[in-house]
Design a protein around this motif. Sequence first.
Motif: not given
Length: 274
Positions: A230, A246-249, A271-273
Amino acid sequence: MPDAKYISWFRDIGLDDRPKVGGKGGSLGELERAGIDVPRGFVLRTEAFERCVEALELQAPVRSCVQRLAAADLDGTASLARELRARFEDAQLPPELESELRDAYDALCAAGAMRAVAVRSSATTEDAADASFAGLQDTYLWVLQADAVVRKIRSCWASLYSLESLSYRRRQEIEESTVAMAVVVQTMVDARTAGVMFTRSPISGDRSVISIEGSWGLGSAVVGVEVTPDRWVVAKITGEIPVRDISDKAICHVPAAGGGVELVPVDSSLRREP
């Protein structure tokens, strides 16, 4: 440890000590002096590295072999890198050096309990004005027990002779006698989230903003570019946040049970939080 020959604690050093403690060591000492809450630690100064080099030089040359390398000789550089790394990995620390190191590690461990530490390379020329090979040497996370710390210190020294580091020094024509390695030993934080803050934009150089990158788990996944973190950009004067990416982690780094770090998937709910 007032009479320590090879060890300096962060509180006792600063940027002026970089020739002996390297760029990382000097910066950590400066931060602690400024009242920043830095995880406790110490630096194994370059005197320890020089002692190891002197012992190895009695057996066979080290620095002169590097100095003779041609910048374009990739095969020769690769061969010498393998040889020198193996020699440093197998080197025995002098008894008084190892004793001082173990005493310092014990001092980091509360009530004799085992404490996880990071063992971090801190080369003396990694942040020079005209050259920088920061990131070319190795760092080891979540190191447990004194025996492992001793091994990882030898590995840090050995990483100064990696193919990448040797190649860079020869291309930059850096005098080998000016290169030395200090090693930072620092207590680790079992981080829920971690990342990097830049006090100006790393893209444009804009000094009016702060750029923050973060992800789940230990920060090694971020600095190792194994996850897209992020990102927030904050205006220093107004506090406005014009950028929130905000990335897909998908993955994160967490401490492994027996020491070291392992890669694990991030729970789908996170993941997207941010």
